[in-house]
Design an enzyme around this catalytic site. Structure first.
Site, mmCIF file in Angstrom:
data_model
loop_
_atom_site.group_PDB
_atom_site.id
_atom_site.type_symbol
_atom_site.label_atom_id
_atom_site.label_comp_id
_atom_site.label_asym_id
_atom_site.label_seq_id
_atom_site.Cartn_x
_atom_site.Cartn_y
_atom_site.Cartn_z
ATOM 1 N N LYS A 148 37.165 51.886 -31.196
ATOM 2 C CA LYS A 148 37.705 51.102 -30.743
ATOM 3 C C LYS A 148 37.472 50.432 -29.765
ATOM 4 C CE LYS A 148 41.856 52.461 -30.017
ATOM 5 N NZ LYS A 148 42.091 53.557 -30.647
ATOM 6 N N GLN A 207 45.451 54.340 -29.038
ATOM 7 C CA GLN A 207 45.444 55.125 -29.919
ATOM 8 C C GLN A 207 45.413 54.646 -31.422
ATOM 9 O OE1 GLN A 207 48.380 55.289 -27.602
ATOM 10 N NE2 GLN A 207 47.384 56.631 -26.030
ATOM 11 N N ASN A 234 46.209 58.884 -22.045
ATOM 12 C CA ASN A 234 46.714 59.940 -23.146
ATOM 13 C C ASN A 234 45.566 59.022 -23.853
ATOM 14 O OD1 ASN A 234 47.917 57.325 -23.339
ATOM 15 N ND2 ASN A 234 49.639 58.432 -25.312
ATOM 16 N N ASP A 291 40.699 57.058 -31.862
ATOM 17 C CA ASP A 291 40.168 57.784 -31.705
ATOM 18 C C ASP A 291 39.397 56.999 -32.968
ATOM 19 O OD1 ASP A 291 40.680 59.813 -29.686
ATOM 20 O OD2 ASP A 291 41.147 60.833 -31.156
ATOM 21 N N GLY A 320 41.586 57.956 -24.561
ATOM 22 C CA GLY A 320 40.461 58.385 -23.696
ATOM 23 C C GLY A 320 39.318 57.667 -24.869
ATOM 24 N N HIS A 321 37.856 56.682 -23.733
ATOM 25 C CA HIS A 321 37.611 55.758 -24.176
ATOM 26 C C HIS A 321 35.986 55.591 -23.678
ATOM 27 C CE1 HIS A 321 35.975 50.830 -24.035
ATOM 28 N NE2 HIS A 321 34.993 51.588 -25.202
ATOM 29 N N LEU A 353 29.851 55.696 -40.296
ATOM 30 C CA LEU A 353 29.672 55.902 -41.741
ATOM 31 C C LEU A 353 28.712 57.044 -41.770
ATOM 32 C CD1 LEU A 353 29.820 54.987 -44.999
ATOM 33 C CD2 LEU A 353 27.983 53.432 -44.282
HETATM 34 P P1 IMP Z 1 51.084 61.737 -26.102
HETATM 35 O O1 IMP Z 1 50.717 60.827 -26.028
HETATM 36 O O2 IMP Z 1 49.806 62.947 -25.172
HETATM 37 O O3 IMP Z 1 53.163 61.170 -25.595
HETATM 38 O O4 IMP Z 1 51.146 62.315 -27.360
HETATM 39 C C1 IMP Z 1 51.285 62.193 -28.510
HETATM 40 C C2 IMP Z 1 50.549 62.838 -30.182
HETATM 41 O O5 IMP Z 1 49.528 61.362 -29.309
HETATM 42 C C3 IMP Z 1 49.945 63.743 -29.901
HETATM 43 O O6 IMP Z 1 49.321 64.169 -31.279
HETATM 44 C C4 IMP Z 1 48.670 63.559 -29.399
HETATM 45 O O7 IMP Z 1 47.211 64.453 -29.340
HETATM 46 C C5 IMP Z 1 47.918 62.482 -29.607
HETATM 47 N N1 IMP Z 1 47.595 61.171 -29.323
HETATM 48 C C6 IMP Z 1 48.297 60.270 -28.299
HETATM 49 N N2 IMP Z 1 46.684 59.387 -27.481
HETATM 50 C C7 IMP Z 1 46.037 60.092 -28.471
HETATM 51 C C8 IMP Z 1 44.128 59.111 -28.353
HETATM 52 O O8 IMP Z 1 44.078 58.402 -27.741
HETATM 53 N N3 IMP Z 1 43.514 59.800 -30.005
HETATM 54 C C9 IMP Z 1 44.697 60.738 -30.438
HETATM 55 N N4 IMP Z 1 45.245 61.458 -30.614
HETATM 56 C C10 IMP Z 1 46.082 60.783 -29.093
#
Ligand code: IMP
Length: 436
Positions: free
Chosen positions: A16, A224, A38, A13, A40-41, A332
């Protein structure tokens, strides 16, 4: 710009998407190499907001090809939902979206297992996104997973999926006390998705290597952030893929030496979603103010993000792992109105100091941050057009971060809009690099 990689150097987050959008405008190909939906953009296109989770960010640029590399895990149900949303807005993906035949498939059972395992762990849960990411990568490593190419062969698919689901059903019923999956229905549904996927499936490694040989411009879109990397992050509170630059070769089929430049992206403060150590977390008014000013809620799950001060120990470590050439410092503007701003320069546990990022959870949970306190700034940054327009205290902050992480900060984002970004021309010329 032959091959540019963009990676997050915090907990995801970092913003990017904004940097990738800028690069995508001139790219022939944007390729994802790790993670799944997982991520999100959020992108705004002709006044409409899209949240892309799986489709690479080049989708909104009609001349850009988009590759979902072999290192990505693909949930076909989710993929087609995203494709439908884009197509209903007039964004055609046929002949522009290329999915690796080697990418692993997320099935509904993986989502079910992800959610069940989290519930089962109770207070020890990881706080996953519940998208089935971990169980799918686990099957990949256990060599029981199915790849996209397996969906295209009806008989082979039935054999492999039957074997997988027979085992998973045992797990669902016996360990988690959950209803089992109807195997024949699951096979029918997977066959249907196989048919629908066919036009998009390619040997994307060969496609990327050929594009590279022709000198095409390729952007590798990281998902991520480094601190969620399976190897280098705050294990076990990590995701299940290689989010650092090291993941791009394994996840695309391009050779490691193909990368010509690596851009890191960090926010001017820290956020984290889900559980796990977060040394600079401000579980107080400061954190609440950062969350409110930065609208820090997850793009995938809507969860409020945990917020804290910039952690130079973690970011320097992350930049070193990936070999970041240049950093973009995002958001910032969110720090404006804080009277004092802290930067974490080290960790301390009793009499012991840590300048390197520790591996052990017990250490990470116990350490106190060592902060350097800087004067804040009150002005609205959104009208600043060049670095010199920033308040002096904001410049001092940027330069302090830069000297701690030992990477030139080339871009500074001062608002959510695409245009609200400053390039530090003098840093570009000092580093002798070219960056748009
Ligand atoms: P998973 O990727 O769903 O298995 O989650 C594992 C960890 O990574 C958790 O703490 C999620 O909140 C975190 N996570 C996964 N994808 C993102 C993302 O795109 N942004 C922030 N945290 C993420």
């Amino acid at each position: 710009m032959p091959i540019i990689g963009v990676v997050g150097v915090q907990w995801g987050d970092e913003g990017k998407g904004k940097i990738i959008d800028m690069l995508a405008a001139d790219a022939d190909i944007v390729a994802r190499f790790a993670g799944g939906n997982n991520a999100g953009h959020t992108v705004v296109f002709e006044g409409k907001k899209f949240v892309l989770h799986l489709v690479p960010s080049g989708a909104l640029n009609p001349n850009t090809k988009n590759v979902i590399g072999n290192g990505v895990v693909v949930d076909p149900e989710h993929l087609f939902k995203e494709i439908r949303e884009l197509e209903s807005a007039g964004i055609e993906l046929r002949d522009r979206l290329f999915i690796s035949s080697r990418a692993h498939v997320i099935f509904p059972v993986h989502r079910e297992l992800d959610i069940s395992a989290e519930k089962w762990k109770g207070a020890g849960r990881l706080g996953t996104t519940g998208r089935g990411i971990g169980p799918t990568y686990a099957d990949k490593a256990a060599r029981t997973g199915l790849r996209i190419c397996d969906l295209l062969d009806r008989d082979h698919l039935a054999r492999r999926l039957r074997a997988l689901l027979t085992e998973k059903n045992e797990n669902l019923a016996r360990v988690y006390g959950r209803p089992v999956i109807d195997i024949e229905n699951a096979i029918d549904s997977a066959r249907e998705y196989g048919e629908k996927l066919k036009p998009f499936v390619h040997d994307t490694g060969a496609l990327l290597r050929a594009a590279n040989a022709r000198g095409e411009r390729i952007v590798l879109e990281g998902a991520q952030g480094a601190m969620l990397d399976l190897d280098h992050g705050t294990y076990p509170f990590v995701t299940s893929s290689s989010t650092c630059a090291g993941g791009f070769a394994a996840g695309t089929g391009l050779p490691p030496r193909a990368l010509t430049k690596l851009l890191g992206v960090a926010k001017a403060y820290s956020t984290r979603v889900g559980e796990g150590p977060f040394v600079t977390e401000q579980n107080n008014e400061t954190g609440a103010k950062i969350r409110e000013r930065g609208r820090e809620f997850g793009a995938t799950t809507g969860r409020p993000r945990r917020c804290g001060w910039f952690d130079a120990v973690a970011v320097r470590y992350a930049c070193e792992i990936s070999g970041v050439d240049e950093l973009s410092l995002m958001c910032l503007d969110v720090l404006s109105t804080f009277e004092k701003i802290n930067i974490c320069t080290g960790y301390r546990l009793g009499s012991q100091s840590y300048r390197e990022f520790p591996a052990a959870l017990a250490v990470l949970d116990g350490v106190e941050p060592v902060f350097e306190t800087m004067n804040g700034f009150d002005q609205d940054l959104r009208n600043c057009r060049k670095y010199e327009d920033l308040p002096k205290n904001a410049q001092t902050y940027v330069e302090a971060v830069e000297s701690m992480i030992k990477v030139p900060i080339v871009k500074i984002s001062i608002g959510p809009d695409r245009s609200e970004i400053i390039t530090r021309a003098e840093v570009v010329s000092r580093a002798g690099r070219t960056q748009r």
